[in-house]
Design a protein around this motif. Structure first.
Motif, PDB file in Angstrom:
ATOM      1  N   VAL A   1      40.159  -6.915 -15.312  1.00 10.32           N
ATOM      2  CA  VAL A   1      41.330  -7.324 -14.529  1.00 10.32           C
ATOM      3  C   VAL A   1      42.512  -7.616 -15.450  1.00 10.32           C
ATOM      4  CG1 VAL A   1      42.259  -9.157 -13.054  1.00 10.32           C
ATOM      5  CG2 VAL A   1      39.993  -8.203 -12.584  1.00 10.32           C
ATOM      6  N   ILE A   2      42.267  -8.333 -16.521  1.00 11.03           N
ATOM      7  CA  ILE A   2      43.346  -8.693 -17.449  1.00 11.03           C
ATOM      8  C   ILE A   2      43.941  -7.441 -18.078  1.00 11.03           C
ATOM      9  CG2 ILE A   2      43.865  -9.842 -19.645  1.00 11.03           C
ATOM     10  CD1 ILE A   2      41.778 -11.960 -18.827  1.00 11.03           C
ATOM     11  N   TYR A   3      43.080  -6.501 -18.486  1.00 10.12           N
ATOM     12  CA  TYR A   3      43.571  -5.266 -19.089  1.00 10.12           C
ATOM     13  C   TYR A   3      44.360  -4.440 -18.080  1.00 10.12           C
ATOM     14  CZ  TYR A   3      43.660  -0.744 -21.409  1.00 10.12           C
ATOM     15  OH  TYR A   3      44.070   0.447 -21.967  1.00 10.12           O
ATOM     16  N   THR A   4      43.876  -4.366 -16.847  1.00  7.53           N
ATOM     17  CA  THR A   4      44.585  -3.611 -15.814  1.00  7.53           C
ATOM     18  C   THR A   4      45.948  -4.226 -15.523  1.00  7.53           C
ATOM     19  OG1 THR A   4      42.492  -2.921 -14.792  1.00  7.53           O
ATOM     20  CG2 THR A   4      44.471  -2.805 -13.422  1.00  7.53           C
ATOM     21  N   LEU A   5      45.996  -5.550 -15.403  1.00  8.83           N
ATOM     22  CA  LEU A   5      47.272  -6.224 -15.139  1.00  8.83           C
ATOM     23  C   LEU A   5      48.253  -6.013 -16.283  1.00  8.83           C
ATOM     24  CD1 LEU A   5      46.037  -9.646 -13.680  1.00  8.83           C
ATOM     25  CD2 LEU A   5      47.164  -7.799 -12.429  1.00  8.83           C
ATOM     26  N   SER A   6      47.797  -6.191 -17.521  1.00  8.36           N
ATOM     27  CA  SER A   6      48.694  -6.055 -18.668  1.00  8.36           C
ATOM     28  C   SER A   6      49.191  -4.622 -18.809  1.00  8.36           C
ATOM     29  CB  SER A   6      47.990  -6.505 -19.958  1.00  8.36           C
ATOM     30  OG  SER A   6      46.874  -5.696 -20.240  1.00  8.36           O
ATOM     31  N   SER A   7      48.319  -3.647 -18.537  1.00 10.04           N
ATOM     32  CA  SER A   7      48.733  -2.247 -18.622  1.00 10.04           C
ATOM     33  C   SER A   7      49.745  -1.900 -17.538  1.00 10.04           C
ATOM     34  CB  SER A   7      47.508  -1.326 -18.509  1.00 10.04           C
ATOM     35  OG  SER A   7      46.617  -1.540 -19.580  1.00 10.04           O
ATOM     36  N   THR A   8      49.555  -2.460 -16.347  1.00 10.09           N
ATOM     37  CA  THR A   8      50.496  -2.212 -15.254  1.00 10.09           C
ATOM     38  C   THR A   8      51.861  -2.800 -15.568  1.00 10.09           C
ATOM     39  OG1 THR A   8      48.670  -2.292 -13.657  1.00 10.09           O
ATOM     40  CG2 THR A   8      50.895  -2.481 -12.776  1.00 10.09           C
ATOM     41  N   LEU A   9      51.878  -4.026 -16.070  1.00  8.26           N
ATOM     42  CA  LEU A   9      53.159  -4.640 -16.437  1.00  8.26           C
ATOM     43  C   LEU A   9      53.807  -3.907 -17.603  1.00  8.26           C
ATOM     44  CD1 LEU A   9      52.210  -8.422 -16.125  1.00  8.26           C
ATOM     45  CD2 LEU A   9      53.623  -7.077 -14.569  1.00  8.26           C
ATOM     46  N   GLY A  10      52.976  -3.308 -18.456  1.00  8.30           N
ATOM     47  CA  GLY A  10      53.524  -2.586 -19.598  1.00  8.30           C
ATOM     48  C   GLY A  10      54.045  -1.210 -19.238  1.00  8.30           C
ATOM     49  N   GLY A  11      53.368  -0.521 -18.314  1.00  8.62           N
ATOM     50  CA  GLY A  11      53.751   0.867 -18.041  1.00  8.62           C
ATOM     51  C   GLY A  11      53.852   1.251 -16.584  1.00  8.62           C
ATOM     52  N   GLY A  12      53.725   0.294 -15.673  1.00  5.77           N
ATOM     53  CA  GLY A  12      53.855   0.606 -14.259  1.00  5.77           C
ATOM     54  C   GLY A  12      52.522   0.914 -13.592  1.00  5.77           C
ATOM     55  N   MET A  13      52.603   1.276 -12.318  1.00  9.03           N
ATOM     56  CA  MET A  13      51.405   1.507 -11.497  1.00  9.03           C
ATOM     57  C   MET A  13      50.525   2.601 -12.079  1.00  9.03           C
ATOM     58  SD  MET A  13      49.827   0.469  -8.803  1.00  9.03           S
ATOM     59  CE  MET A  13      48.535   0.988  -7.677  1.00  9.03           C
ATOM     60  N   ARG A  14      51.134   3.678 -12.559  1.00  9.25           N
ATOM     61  CA  ARG A  14      50.362   4.785 -13.117  1.00  9.25           C
ATOM     62  C   ARG A  14      49.507   4.316 -14.290  1.00  9.25           C
ATOM     63  NH1 ARG A  14      51.294   7.868 -17.418  1.00  9.25           N
ATOM     64  NH2 ARG A  14      50.384   9.977 -17.553  1.00  9.25           N
ATOM     65  N   ALA A  15      50.113   3.551 -15.190  1.00  2.36           N
ATOM     66  CA  ALA A  15      49.384   3.038 -16.350  1.00  2.36           C
ATOM     67  C   ALA A  15      48.247   2.114 -15.910  1.00  2.36           C
ATOM     68  CB  ALA A  15      50.331   2.291 -17.288  1.00  2.36           C
ATOM     69  N   GLY A  16      48.505   1.298 -14.892  1.00  5.36           N
ATOM     70  CA  GLY A  16      47.483   0.401 -14.390  1.00  5.36           C
ATOM     71  C   GLY A  16      46.288   1.142 -13.821  1.00  5.36           C
TER      72      GLY A  16
END
Length: 200
Positions: A20-35
């Motif tokens: 969950v933490i990795y998914t959230l941080s990736s989304t905030l870093g690169g948007g929905m696609r990254a998440g």
């Protein structure tokens, strides 16, 4: 599939953890696609751990203290490296500007983060048999595994959607981004420390 099993799997997946933490941080870093790519990586690792558990290798990991420690501390080192990257705003945790991280790297990091947790196959070894009916064969076990896999990705995708919905507001505030980096760095570090003191 047993509704009780699906509900239990949902509760297990929705509790904030490393994926969950990795998914959230990736989304905030690169948007929905990254998440979504991050969520896919975490889900792939979950499948791999589940296959290990199904093959009975989790019992070997549980019995071999040396093997468990090697895998565990590799995971600790990777988590601390991710914590440092989050604090510095580097790698996949660059909030806002900059070239987006390639999908392959996002997936790979998600796999590595979860793959280096030796507790997961042991968890599946203990969790899945509780929901197997008497006399069930490999097919029933595979069905449970597929259900858990689908639930994992669905829950992580929901987290990604929630993070994406508030991303623009966060990116507009340098102070908010600074605190987000600190929060994610602390989260990765705490998970690393928790893994470091875990026992087979």
């Amino acid at each position: 599939m047993n509704p009780e099993y699906l509900l239990t799997a949902f509760i297990v997946c929705v509790v904030p953890g490393l994926g969950v933490i990795y998914t959230l941080s990736s989304t905030l870093g690169g948007g929905m696609r990254a998440g979504l790519w991050a969520a896919l990586g975490c889900t792939i690792a979950t499948v791999m751990h589940m296959l290990v558990a199904m093959a009975g290798l989790a019992a070997l990991l549980h019995a071999s203290a040396v093997l468990f420690q090697v895998v565990k501390f590799a995971g600790v080192a990777y988590l601390l490296w991710m914590a440092w990257g989050a604090l510095q705003g580097s790698g996949g945790l660059q909030f806002g500007a900059g070239r987006p991280m390639p999908a392959g790297r996002l997936v790979w990091r998600g796999i590595m983060l979860n793959l280096l947790n030796p507790k997961l196959p042991i968890f599946f070894m203990a969790f899945l048999p509780q929901f197997l009916p008497a006399g069930a064969g490999l097919g029933a076990l595979v069905e449970l595994g597929l259900g858990f896999t689908g639930m994992t990705f669905a829950v992580f995708a929901i987290y990604a959607g929630l993070a994406a919905s508030g991303r623009d507001a966060l990116l507009a505030s340098e102070r908010a981004m600074r605190w987000m980096r600190r929060i994610f760095a602390a989260s990765f570090a705490m998970l690393g420390l928790k893994l470091a003191v875990s026992r087979a």
